[in-house]
Design a protein around this motif. Structure first.
Motif: not given
Length: 288
Positions: A135-160
């Protein structure tokens, strides 16, 4: 329809899917058609061999799963399937990311079904998800638009949400859900099948960003076109001839520039919208 309704709640859902016999058949197919040509590290079958071989493998997986797919997802059509192997001792996690959107996500849904062929758990490279992140937005994603890539850090552990699956169980998730996988510290490869499905009334599309006009152009996308042009599409090139079927202005933050703070900020806004505490954890009793 039960599965689809559950996916829409959090963006993913774990369910009983295949018999022991079907898992054995998929393992046999893996041993005969892919195991001998996989690469070290993370291997995906559609990056190996010829277009015809990859299409044939995808079709054979679909044939094996056709009855189960129709029962669990009667409103969806099969698109493509492939094997994914995270090899033993792989010390890299797969970043939190969204996959390409292959349909107009404002109108239609596309899901992926992840099917481990042996026990899967976090320590052997199992998957993880950010609940409700579809539900986090309506971004378009592809080879030319790329995709988000965010490392799995300790900050995310409570939310995974972490998944532990026995053979025959599967997780279906939305293409726009943030998901990733952990390192495989076990002595055995983690072998899985990934099946892509789309709503029956949806057109499958490729979204290309044209830098000169700063517009997004859409083109029809078939399984054969995807397999044939995948290497070019991943580089952001445009291999299609003819006019796009639609054009619209590009108006979103670059997927390449999304960072940890952006995703955590979206999580916080979602909790606030729900009236839930910032550190609220969504639970599914069938998810570890």
């Amino acid at each position: 329809m039960i599965v689809q309704g559950e996916i829409d709640k959090l963006g993913f859902y774990k369910f009983d899917f295949l018999s022991k016999g079907k898992i054995e058949q998929l393992n046999t197919l893996f041993e005969s058609d892919f195991k001998s040509i996989q690469n070290q590290g993370l291997a995906v079958s559609h990056n190996q061999g010829s277009v015809e071989a990859n299409l044939g493998l995808s079709d054979r997986i679909n044939e094996l799963l056709a009855l189960e797919l129709e029962e669990a997802f009667p409103d969806f059509d099969f698109f493509i399937s492939h094997f994914v192997v995270k090899q033993a001792g792989n010390n890299q996690s797969f970043q939190l990311h969204q996959d390409w959107n292959i349909v107009d996500e404002s109108k239609f849904k596309s899901y992926q079904i992840w099917i481990p062929l042996a026990l899967s758990y976090p320590e052997n490279g199992g998957m993880c998800f950010i609940p409700r992140s579809h539900n986090f937005g309506d971004n378009k994603r592809s080879g030319s638009l790329s995709i988000p890539r965010i490392p799995i850090s300790e900050e995310f552990y409570p939310y995974l949400s972490y998944a532990r699956l026995f053979p025959g169980e599967a997780i279906a998730f939305a293409n726009n859900l943030y998901h990733g996988s952990f390192t495989n510290a076990s002595p055995e490869d983690r072998v899985s099948v990934l099946v892509n499905i789309v709503e029956k009334d949806a057109k499958t599309l490729y979204y290309h960003f044209d830098k000169e006009s700063e517009e997004v152009w859409t083109y029809p996308l078939s399984a054969k076109t995807l397999f044939t042009s995948l290497s070019e599409l991943e580089k952001g090139d445009l291999p299609f001839s003819g006019q796009p079927i639609d054009k619209f202005k590009f108006a979103q933050k670059s997927n390449d520039k999304l960072v940890e703070a952006d995703l955590i900020g979206s999580i916080a806004k979602d909790r606030e919208k729900l009236g839930a505490p910032h550190d609220y954890e969504f639970k599914q009793y069938n998810i570890v």
